[in-house]
Structures are given as C-alpha cells and as structure tokens.
Design an enzyme around this catalytic site. Structure first.
Site, PDB file in Angstrom:
ATOM      1  N   GLY A   1     -71.284 -65.695 -22.560  1.00 41.38           N
ATOM      2  CA  GLY A   1     -70.345 -66.606 -21.918  1.00 41.38           C
ATOM      3  C   GLY A   1     -69.702 -65.954 -20.725  1.00 41.38           C
ATOM      4  O   GLY A   1     -69.715 -64.731 -20.555  1.00 41.38           O
TER       5      GLY A   1
ATOM      6  N   GLY B   1     -66.175 -66.699 -18.449  1.00 43.49           N
ATOM      7  CA  GLY B   1     -65.048 -67.623 -18.341  1.00 43.49           C
ATOM      8  C   GLY B   1     -63.945 -67.016 -17.526  1.00 43.49           C
ATOM      9  O   GLY B   1     -64.162 -66.028 -16.821  1.00 43.49           O
TER      10      GLY B   1
ATOM     11  N   THR C   1     -66.459 -61.688 -18.647  1.00 42.35           N
ATOM     12  CA  THR C   1     -67.706 -62.097 -19.285  1.00 42.35           C
ATOM     13  C   THR C   1     -67.623 -61.770 -20.766  1.00 42.35           C
ATOM     14  O   THR C   1     -66.919 -60.854 -21.168  1.00 42.35           O
ATOM     15  CB  THR C   1     -68.893 -61.325 -18.685  1.00 42.35           C
ATOM     16  OG1 THR C   1     -68.580 -59.929 -18.717  1.00 42.35           O
ATOM     17  CG2 THR C   1     -69.132 -61.752 -17.252  1.00 42.35           C
ATOM     18  N   VAL C   2     -68.365 -62.546 -21.561  1.00 40.34           N
ATOM     19  CA  VAL C   2     -68.344 -62.327 -23.002  1.00 40.34           C
ATOM     20  C   VAL C   2     -69.736 -61.889 -23.450  1.00 40.34           C
ATOM     21  O   VAL C   2     -70.744 -62.457 -23.025  1.00 40.34           O
ATOM     22  CB  VAL C   2     -67.940 -63.619 -23.734  1.00 40.34           C
ATOM     23  CG1 VAL C   2     -67.818 -63.359 -25.230  1.00 40.34           C
ATOM     24  CG2 VAL C   2     -66.635 -64.151 -23.180  1.00 40.34           C
TER      25      VAL C   2
ATOM     26  N   LYS D   1     -65.118 -59.446 -24.968  1.00 37.74           N
ATOM     27  CA  LYS D   1     -64.778 -59.990 -23.659  1.00 37.74           C
ATOM     28  C   LYS D   1     -64.350 -58.860 -22.738  1.00 37.74           C
ATOM     29  O   LYS D   1     -63.457 -58.087 -23.045  1.00 37.74           O
ATOM     30  CB  LYS D   1     -63.647 -61.008 -23.792  1.00 37.74           C
ATOM     31  CG  LYS D   1     -63.233 -61.605 -22.464  1.00 37.74           C
ATOM     32  CD  LYS D   1     -62.573 -62.957 -22.644  1.00 37.74           C
ATOM     33  CE  LYS D   1     -62.475 -63.675 -21.315  1.00 37.74           C
ATOM     34  NZ  LYS D   1     -62.221 -65.094 -21.447  1.00 37.74           N
TER      35      LYS D   1
ATOM     36  N   ASP E   1     -55.085 -73.681 -20.567  1.00 34.87           N
ATOM     37  CA  ASP E   1     -56.464 -73.931 -20.156  1.00 34.87           C
ATOM     38  C   ASP E   1     -57.249 -74.519 -21.324  1.00 34.87           C
ATOM     39  O   ASP E   1     -58.286 -74.001 -21.719  1.00 34.87           O
ATOM     40  CB  ASP E   1     -57.100 -72.642 -19.648  1.00 34.87           C
ATOM     41  CG  ASP E   1     -58.346 -72.898 -18.809  1.00 34.87           C
ATOM     42  OD1 ASP E   1     -58.590 -74.085 -18.447  1.00 34.87           O
ATOM     43  OD2 ASP E   1     -59.079 -71.940 -18.532  1.00 34.87           O
TER      44      ASP E   1
END
Ligand SMILES: *[C@@H]1O[C@H](CO)[C@@H](O)[C@H](O)[C@H]1NC(C)=O
Ligand SMILES: *[C@@H]1O[C@H](CO)[C@@H](O)[C@H](O)[C@H]1NC(C)=O
Ligand SMILES: *[C@@H]1O[C@H](CO)[C@@H](O)[C@H](O)[C@H]1NC(C)=O
Ligand SMILES: *[C@@H]1O[C@H](CO)[C@@H](O)[C@H](O)[C@H]1NC(C)=O
Ligand SMILES: *[C@@H]1O[C@H](CO)[C@@H](O)[C@H](O)[C@H]1NC(C)=O
Ligand SMILES: *[C@@H]1O[C@H](CO)[C@@H](O)[C@H](O)[C@H]1NC(C)=O
Length: 808
Positions: A522, A524, A528-529, A543, A636
């Site tokens: 991911g 976000g 980055t994850v 993360k 968010d």
C-alpha cells in the site's frame, strides 16, 4: 608691593601644593594606615591605573568600599563598579574608614566605630608585614612581602566577574537590586549541586531556576554534570569556559579590550566589552528573551514587550498593581479569595499568555477543556488553568507570567462571575493571522500509484486556525481506560484488552522482516506499507513514514499514545522503529486489505458484510472521538483507511499520523496542518472553518453512501479515483433527491443500491443506512450526528432483527 605679591603667591602655593601631593597615586596601603571616606580622592589605584578602589557613594550620605574601572577616567558616581565590600551595609559619609590594622586585618569601620566588614586575616603572632594592593586585573589583594596572598577580592565577587577571575562553587555572582541600588538583588549565577552553572531567581517569596531552561536536561542544554570541579573563567580575549562544558567566545573575541561579565539587575548575564574611547557594549548574553527571566513582574502579572522600554509588566485581568513603583511585587486580586466566600466563578481566556510553574501537582494529561475547568473549580484556591496540547495545568499561583504573540496557548483566568465584564483583557498587537477565512492554501501532492494507473490525490489543506474555541486538532490522543469498562457495554462497544507486545524494533530487524521492503502492499498518506513476517512469525504491515522529520522523543510520545489506543475496530499497532532518520510503524496485517479494494472487486462484499463494516467503523471512530478523554480526529476517513481482517471485520487505520508527518514549510504546531482526501472532505476544510469531530462524521457519511451504492465520490465506481468535490455532491444529492420524491422506498432504494448486491439486501436496513448517511453529510456540521449517535442508530436498526447482538 612685589614682596607682598610674592608672599601671597607663596602662600597660595603652600595652600594648593599639599593637595596634589596627598592625592598622588597611592598604589599600596601599609599596615597601620587607612583610607578615609572624608577624602573622596583617597583611593588605591592599580599600577596601570585601569582600576581604582575607594569609597563609592551609593545613596545619600551612604558609601560602600568599592573597586571600579578608572581608565578612561570617570567621575563618581558615573563609574563602572566591579566589586563592593559592604553593599548590603553602606557606611556613613563622615568618619568611616578602611584600615589595615597592625595585626594584618583589613577592616571597614563605620562612623560609630562598628566594624561593618573585615577580612579576618589578623594574626597575633605578628608574622610578616602585610600590604593591600590593587592588581592590574582588578583584584584587590592583601599580601605579604613575599607576595603570598592572604585575602583577595576575587574570592568574594559581587555581581561581576573580571577576566582571569575564577567563578567557583563558593563564589556565586549576585545581581544588584536595581539600576541605582547596589544592594544584593534577586538574581544569582552559581554552580548548582549537580555541577551546572545556572541562573536563579531568588525572590522574597519564591525561587526558581530559569537558565538553562529548567525543562531541559543537562545534556540537551549542552552541559555536563559529570565534572565536579565547578569552576568557570573568562579569559582576557573573551573566551569563557566552564567545567560544566558551557563554552562561548564573545562576539569580539580576540580584541584587547576591557571586559566584564555581569549579572545585571534585570536577571540577564552579559559580557560587556569596551575599547578606548567607547561605551560598554554587550558582546555576549545568556538570555535574549528577557520575558523568560523569572521574577520580573511579580505575582499575577505578565511580562510583555514594550517598544521603548524593552519589556514591561501588565496585571492579569481582574488584578491591580500592588505597588505602583515596584513591579516585582506584582498585582493583587480585585476580588476576595474564592476560599473565603462562595462566589460563582467563570473563566476568561487570554490567548498568548503563560505562567510558568506552580501548578496543582503535576499536570493532567489528555483532559478536555471542560474537564480541566471542572478540576479547577473543585479547588477553591485555583486561580485559573493553562490548557495546552490537551494537557491541563491548574494554577494555584500566577507566577513568571508572560504575554506575547510568541507564546503558545493561553490562560483561562478564573474570576467572579458577577463582575466579569469589568475585568478588562489586556491586548497585544500582533500581525494578522496568515489565513483569512476565505483563503485556502492548497499545496497539493499527487502520489502516483504505479500498479494501478489511478491517481491518488492527496490534498493537504493548510489553514491556520485561530481562535478561542476548543477547536481542534488533528492529532490528539488519549490514554485509554479501555480495560476497566463495564462488561456489558464493553461487549457492545468492542473493547478488548490492549496488546502486550508493543515494542521497539530495530531497522535491521524490519529490513529483514520485510525482505528489504520488497513487498509493497500500500501507499498512502505519508508513506509506503510493506508486508512483513516478524521473527515470531506474526505477519505484519510495516509503514515507512516518508515525511517524518520529527525528533525522536516527540515521535515516541506520539507512538506510545497511538499504541495505547485499543479497540477491536481500530488497527493494532505492535511497535515502532526510530533510528536515525528512519521512522516506521508496525501494525497487524489485515488479510482482506482495504475497504476500497473490496468495493472495487466484483463480488466479495455481500449486504451483511457491508452492514457490519458500517457499524464497526462507526464504532472505531466513535471510540476515537468520544470514548477517549478527548477527541482524536481522524481527518482522513475513507475506504482506503478502513481495513478488513480475515472475518471482514473492519478496522480503522491511519489515525493519528498527521502529527508525525511534518509537512515542509509548515511550522510544527500540529494545529495548522489539515489533511483529507478529496471527495471525502467536509466543507469545513474548504471554508477554513473550525475543525471538529464532525469532519470525520461527514467523511464517514460519504463512506456509507459508497457502501450502499458502490459508487465512489471520486467518480464512477469505487476505487476509480481522481474525481472531485462535485462528484461527491452529485452522489449525495442524487441519493437525497430520490429519497425525497415520495416514491416508495423500495423503488428508490432499488435505483441507488449497488448492482453488485444483485438484489440481496434488507430494504429497511438500507433505508436506515441511507438516512444516517444523509444526516452525516449535512453541510451544517451541527446538523450532523456524533459518531456515538451513528452507532446507536445503526444498532437500533439491526436490533429489530438480531436482538441478542445488543443484549448479550
Ligand atoms: C536598596 O534596596 C534595599 C532593599 O529594598 C533597601 O533596604 C535599601 O534602602 C535600598 N538602598 C537604596 C540606596 O535605596
Ligand atoms: C553622570 O552621567 C550623567 C548622565 O550621563 C550626567 O548627567 C552627569 O552629569 C554625570 N555626573 C558626573 C558627576 O559626571
Ligand atoms: C584560578 O584558578 C586557577 C586554578 O585553580 C589558579 O591557578 C588561579 O590562581 C586562580 N586564579 C585566581 C585569580 O585566584
Ligand atoms: C578557550 O579556552 C579553552 C580553555 O582554556 C581552550 O581549550 C580553547 O581552545 C579556547 N578557545 C579558543 C578559541 O581560544
Ligand atoms: C573539569 O573541568 C576543568 C575546568 O574546566 C578541566 O580542567 C578538567 O579537565 C575537567 N575534568 C574532566 C574530567 O573533564
Ligand atoms: C464587583 O465590583 C464592585 C465595584 O468595582 C465591588 O465593589 C464588588 O466588591 C465586586 N464584587 C466582587 C464579587 O468582587
């Protein structure tokens, strides 16, 4: 005639001559002789005539025996005094004298013959002859003919340290009382018990250290407490070194000029330099911000900047000056003590004000403003509160006050309600805030996601929010009381005990666990994850924060608070890594990825899963908003941040990151950084209105609509990102209109519901979901429900079908 003239001349000469003779420069004082206050020119001078010692007037008919700079020549009382023998006990201007007694004792005798001051160097054994001499360094020494010093003024400094004079554990410097009063004042430069050189305000009622900053440990202040020699010295070139590692060079280092280090009566320490024919100028100072010096303004008053005076004091609202000629006495209340009489009180907020220290016990973490006020009201001697970064400091004394635009936060003064309007708030002028209400700054960052060509838009809204409201805040955490809840409720709300394994990871460990960050799952906001397998074989999501420029301590504080949030609908954090510039967070791995991914895939999410997800994520958010002692706003909320575990239970992710992501160009306050994602952002962001928990409610409402319709507010089907505000408006208004038309619910629901559900849903429940969603996306934030109310509404609706779910 001539003879008479000559005789007169002779007479004149004989009258005049003796003066130059007796005032001829005296370099030493021998045993048995003395200096008299009656002869102002009776002074001792250093060989290079840079210094003089003698009686110096300090008041009307009051004298002290002093040393001063005498080159360039100065006229008393305009000389720069560097030392005084008896500053706290001046002697009479007649008949007082300084005598070097035959036994070698140097004594200062007042008019009434009392000994005011003595060196106690007398000995009966009548050893070698002593004499008093003023050295070129400004050191007055009592020595014998072999130059053995039995006493020196350098060992008993007053407010000044001269070059080559040792500042030691036994010789603190103490300021004068005021500009024209040479008595011992309230400020002290000394070696503390921990070997650190400090500045202390030691007033009649209170004492407090203000340099180095008391909240810094010695290391952070650039000092060491390991060297117990406790000695500091200024060399003649302007090089100051102290055994606690305080070192500095004056701004004119190297020049051969006169220098002195003085603790001034205003509480600052300065090094002054003077070259020939010039005035003294400051070449170094300890504090540049004079209002941070303690004791300046006395109780209940605040130090503020004054364009002409440099600084001045003002009374706190509801207080008046104690003594019109002495600010150090501060201000007294215009009302009676709240302990003596029961009066109703009210709080009045003064922003940009601060009173250092003297709180009730330690401060209280994670309090709401209301809780903090309540705490204060319960103490009869509480005078107000300082409320800063969700910490509550009840004030029992208002000391060390400061009032300036640079001061963060403010003070809520507690005042009698009856006279509230009569207590004027002082005003300070400061530049208008940077963001007027209608201006929105939109630094945008577009993060391109490689795997899918969709563009992820990251909008960062910046808005300086000012104001007195308990506005809020992106990132505030609360420590949890989650484990001590009643059981029944706990079941409904999904509390569970926190994880036990929260820990620190090393970067190498994580590098290995993620196989050098090879599997990105991911991308976000902020990083980055990557998928990782920890050494204990747990699967984790790591993360990597890309923009975390945060200091380690600050980062750890944030992390430990996030780590303390435990709820079955919040993603669990297992640990963190802070090494060098690396900042990583380790979360539990969620098998089914994000809600966004699931909504974009053709089948997976049936109606009951969708409903569970709606309820679960509402619970997670409600917990953040209300179960904590204070709001933690997510800011968010969107399907990408709602993750699904193996059972499709939702867990809200990515909360609390804002503070760790220091955006470039934005000062650190944490209050002015706003973020969100287009399509999900409440109007408050756009109109720069105060941000409350209702922004999350709005975003959640959009997510609900997305769950029902399968349509993303960012355009088209969920996950096809890149749309805009209009798209989310279209989504909400189209649903709203259909609902309003009066056609049967079944019909309009059929029209809006996600076709992928293939007609398998509970119409009534969809109806409730839509109703709740529309309420959540009201433009007027006050018309929106709270997350807690949302949870209740959703549960009530499922209630009718699944009774046990609530009661169990
Ligand atoms: C200096 O201040 C002290 C303390 O307030 C006071 O006792 C003394 O009289 C003052 N001296 C002069 C010369 O004003
Ligand atoms: C001392 O300085 C002040 C101000 O500079 C001046 O007015 C005064 O005349 C000076 N006094 C003497 C004795 O020189
Ligand atoms: C200052 O201390 C040093 C080292 O202890 C010593 O040698 C020196 O004589 C001292 N200076 C004075 C003026 O006392
Ligand atoms: C200042 O003095 C210290 C101690 O005497 C010395 O080690 C240092 O080199 C000096 N610094 C300079 C710039 O001369
Ligand atoms: C302690 O400080 C003194 C004076 O600055 C210095 O001479 C001495 O070397 C220091 N001792 C240690 C162990 O650093
Ligand atoms: C309110 O103000 C008036 C006049 O200033 C004063 O007489 C009265 O005592 C005050 N009341 C309280 C409760 O302080």
């Amino acid at each position: 005639m001539n003879a008479m003239k000559n005789a007169l001349l002779l007479l004149c000469f004989s009258l005049v001559l003796p003066f130059p003779l007796t005032t001829s420069v005296r370099l030493t004082l021998r045993e048995g002789s003395s200096l008299s206050v009656d002869k102002p020119d009776d002074t001792l001078t250093s060989e290079d005539s840079a210094f003089a010692a003698g009686f110096y007037p300090v008041g009307e008919n009051a004298y002290c025996f002093a040393i001063w700079f005498s080159k360039p020549s100065c006229s008393i009382p305009n000389c720069t005094v560097v030392w005084m023998a008896n500053r706290d006990q001046p002697v009479n201007g007649r008949s007082s004298k300084l005598s070097l007694r035959k036994n070698g004792d140097l004594v200062l005798i007042d008019a009434d013959r009392t000994v005011v001051w003595a060196t106690s160097t007398g000995s009966s054994s009548g050893s070698s002859m002593k004499l008093l001499q003023l050295l070129d360094t400004g050191n007055l020494v009592l020595r014998d003919e072999q130059h053995v010093i039995s006493w020196q003024s350098f060992d008993t400094p007053t407010n000044t340290l001269l070059p080559l004079q040792n500042l030691t554990r036994n010789t603190p410097l103490v300021s004068h009382r005021s500009k024209n009063n040479f008595s011992s004042g309230y400020y002290r430069l000394y070696f503390d018990n921990d070997n650190l050189l400090r500045l202390l305000f030691s007033g009649p009622k209170i004492t407090s250290i203000y340099w180095p900053n008391p909240w810094l440990n010695s290391w952070d202040a650039g000092r060491t407490s390991w060297n117990d020699s406790r000695v500091a010295i200024l060399d003649p070139y302007g090089n100051f070194t102290s055994s606690d590692d305080l070192k500095f060079l004056t701004s004119d280092y190297g020049a051969k000029v006169q220098r002195r280090l003085t603790v001034d009566y205003d509480g600052d320490v300065r090094v002054y330099s003077r070259s020939e024919g010039e005035e003294w100028s400051v070449s170094w100072q300890a504090k540049s911000d004079l209002c941070t010096i303690h004791g300046t303004c006395g109780p209940n008053s605040m130090c503020t900047y004054h364009p002409r005076e440099g600084r001045s004091c003002i009374c706190a609202p509801g207080y008046e000056r104690e003594n019109p000629s002495d600010w150090t006495q501060g201000c007294k209340p215009k009302f009676n003590s709240f302990c003596d009489s029961k009066v109703e009180t009210e709080f009045v907020e003064l922003p940009h004000a601060d009173f250092y220290g003297y709180d009730k016990g330690v401060f209280f973490k994670m309090f709401t403003l209301e809780m903090c006020k309540k705490l204060c009201l319960d103490l009869c001697n509480c005078l107000g509160i300082q409320y800063k970064n969700w910490n509550c400091y009840p004030k029992l004394l208002l000391l060390n006050g400061q009032y300036s635009p640079g001061v963060e936060g403010g003070i809520h003064f507690r005042l009698p309600k009856s006279n509230l309007s009569s207590y004027k708030l002082p005003r300070i002028e400061y530049a208008a805030l940077q963001c007027p209400a209608n201006e929105v700054l939109l630094p945008r960052t577009y993060v391109k996601r490689q795997e899918s060509s969709a563009i992820k838009i990251l909008l960062i809204f910046v808005g300086a929010i000012a104001g007195t409201e308990a506005i809020v805040v992106l990132t505030v955490w609360c420590f949890l009381h989650g484990t001590s809840r009643e059981k029944g409720r706990a079941h409904i709300d999904g509390y569970h005990a926190g994880p036990t394994g929260f820990r620190r990871f090393t970067y190498d460990e994580l590098k290995k666990a993620t196989r050098n960050f090879s599997e990105e799952i991911g991308k976000g906001s902020g990083g980055t994850v990557h998928k990782a397998v920890l050494s204990d074989s747990r699967v984790a999501a790591v993360k990597r924060l890309l923009e975390a420029n945060q200091g380690e301590n600050e980062f750890l504080a944030e992390v430990s608070t996030i780590g303390n949030l435990n709820h079955m609908n919040l993603i669990d954090m297992w640990g963190y890594c802070a090494e060098g510039k690396h900042r990583l967070l380790i979360y539990e791995f969620m098998e089914h990825g994000s809600l966004a991914e699931n909504l974009s895939s053709p089948t997976e999410l049936d109606w009951s899963k969708r409903f569970e997800i709606a309820v679960g994520s509402a619970r997670g958010l409600a917990y953040l908003h209300e179960e904590c002692l204070e709001w933690v706003l997510h800011c968010d909320v969107k399907p990408h941040n709602i993750l699904l575990d193996s059972m499709y239970q939702p867990k809200v992710a990515d909360f609390g990151l804002s503070k760790m992501l220091k955006r470039e160009g934005l000062k650190d306050s944490g209050f002015s950084r706003i973020r969100g994602t287009r399509g999900y952002m409440a109007p408050e962001w756009i109109y720069n209105m105060p941000i409350t928990s209702k922004v999350d409610v709005y975003s959640y409402g959009i997510v609900l609509l997305e769950l029902v319709t399968g349509r993303s507010p960012t355009g088209g089907l969920a996950n096809t990102e890149g749309g805009d505000e209009n798209e989310s408006k279209r989504l909400t208004s189209s649903v709203r209109e259909r609902k309003r038309t009066g056609i049967p619910m079944e019909t309009w629901i059929k029209e809006i519901v996600d076709p992928r559900l293939t007609g398998e849903y509970d119409t009534r429940m969809v109806g409730v979901l839509v109703a709740v969603a529309l309420q959540c996306v009201e433009e007027d934030r006050d018309a929106r429900p709270t997350m807690r109310q949302v949870v209740e509404m959703l549960l009530r609706c499922s209630d009718e079908d699944e009774d046990e779910m609530i009661l169990a």
